[in-house]
Design an enzyme around this catalytic site. Structure first.
Site, PDB file in Angstrom:
ATOM      1  N   LYS A 108       0.816  -1.211   0.000  1.00 22.55           N
ATOM      2  CA  LYS A 108       0.000   0.000   0.000  1.00 22.55           C
ATOM      3  C   LYS A 108       0.849   1.259   0.000  1.00 22.55           C
ATOM      4  O   LYS A 108       2.052   1.236   0.274  1.00 22.55           O
ATOM      5  CB  LYS A 108      -0.971  -0.025   1.183  1.00 22.55           C
ATOM      6  CG  LYS A 108      -2.106  -1.023   0.980  1.00 22.55           C
ATOM      7  CD  LYS A 108      -3.199  -0.887   2.004  1.00 22.55           C
ATOM      8  CE  LYS A 108      -4.396  -1.774   1.612  1.00 22.55           C
ATOM      9  NZ  LYS A 108      -5.475  -1.724   2.611  1.00 22.55           N
ATOM     10  N   ARG A 163      -3.709 -10.235   4.934  1.00 25.10           N
ATOM     11  CA  ARG A 163      -4.254 -10.226   3.567  1.00 25.10           C
ATOM     12  C   ARG A 163      -3.165  -9.670   2.653  1.00 25.10           C
ATOM     13  O   ARG A 163      -2.773  -8.510   2.779  1.00 25.10           O
ATOM     14  CB  ARG A 163      -5.517  -9.368   3.491  1.00 25.10           C
ATOM     15  CG  ARG A 163      -6.171  -9.324   2.117  1.00 25.10           C
ATOM     16  CD  ARG A 163      -7.420  -8.452   2.151  1.00 25.10           C
ATOM     17  NE  ARG A 163      -8.082  -8.415   0.854  1.00 25.10           N
ATOM     18  CZ  ARG A 163      -7.801  -7.561  -0.125  1.00 25.10           C
ATOM     19  NH1 ARG A 163      -6.848  -6.644   0.046  1.00 25.10           N
ATOM     20  NH2 ARG A 163      -8.456  -7.598  -1.275  1.00 25.10           N
TER      21      ARG A 163
END
Length: 275
Positions: A221, A255
């Site tokens: 991210k 995840r």
């Protein structure tokens, strides 16, 4: 700490890995990579062999400013893939990354084992009743606004306190309809500045007050690659470093795009904790 997936109790006291399968052309990291059946099967088999416990399948990109698509388009992308994956891998535990109750319902009817909802039921009032009806585990994420507006909604009176209040209300709504297996996801990168993301990670252990499993999605991210002045392709090392921090602060599910490295991270963390 267990969840019931299709009649199997999954023990989350030992952290698990959720591999990401994006079927969208515009996801922030792997958009467009997995759009044909052969590439999808190859990637899922690879993640299974590397140790993935769940595969999270998404057909709607929730990155900032992603193109909106209709429910029909989302269903057309995801249903054939869920069906094909369960033909190839009958024991596979598939999580469906959607905030739409119709998508959730139709995927569950094909054999999906879990719903992963970025809005915790706030973007579709029928989602929580649908999950309750089918009694599958429900991942509820913290989000303010929508994917299109979230980056303008980063003002909090008290970041951690506001997130705890949000989950208290959402968990109560789910419990009131009889949902048994709830997993909380603090929503890294969703309606949070770079600094807020790191504050949230530093204080992740406060989510343990709910006595529920915690899912963490940090993989590649912007809070990693922007801080390090990289791009998503070079953000794996940073992802692994922060996954270790998340595990030490109580994460139960990672995840990730890169399953092998996450599995290794869990093994190393367990050795450190048990030493």
């Amino acid at each position: 700490m267990t969840i019931n997936c299709k009649g199997n109790l999954i023990d989350l006291t030992q952290p698990k890995v959720m591999g990401i399968l994006n079927l969208t052309p515009d996801s922030f990291y792997d958009g467009g990579k997995y759009t044909d059946p052969d590439s999808i099967i190859f990637q899922v088999e690879k993640m299974i062999l590397e140790g993935a416990d769940f595969i999270d399948v998404g057909a709607y990109s929730s990155r900032p400013n992603a193109q909106d698509i209709s429910t029909d388009v989302e269903l057309a992308r995801i249903l054939p893939v869920v069906e094909r994956l369960l033909e190839e891998f009958p024991e596979l535990l598939i999580s469906i990354d959607t905030y739409r109750s119709r998508v959730a319902k139709e995927c569950i009817s094909l054999g999906a084992a879990m719903i992963n909802d970025i809005s915790a039921g706030k973007l579709d009032g029928k989602m929580i009743p649908t999950v309750a009806e089918h009694q599958v585990p429900y991942v509820m994420m913290h989000l303010k606004g929508t994917p299109k507006t979230m980056q303008r909604q980063t003002t909090y009176d008290d970041l951690i306190g506001d997130i705890l209040y949000y989950f208290s209300e959402r968990i109560a709504a789910a419990r009131s309809l009889g949902i048994n297996d709830i997993i909380v996801d603090p929503g890294f990168g969703f309606a949070k500045t770079l600094e807020q993301n790191y504050c949230l990670l530093q204080n992740l252990q406060f989510l343990k007050s709910f006595n529920l499993p915690i899912l963490v999605g940090l993989s590649r991210k912007s809070m990693i690659y922007r801080l390090l002045d990289l791009d998503t392709d070079r953000a794996l090392n940073g992802t692994t470093a922060l996954n270790m921090v998340a595990l030490l602060r109580g994460a139960n599910i990672l995840r990730v795009h890169d399953v092998k490295e996450a599995v290794e991270c869990i093994k190393l963390t367990e050795a450190l904790v048990l030493s």
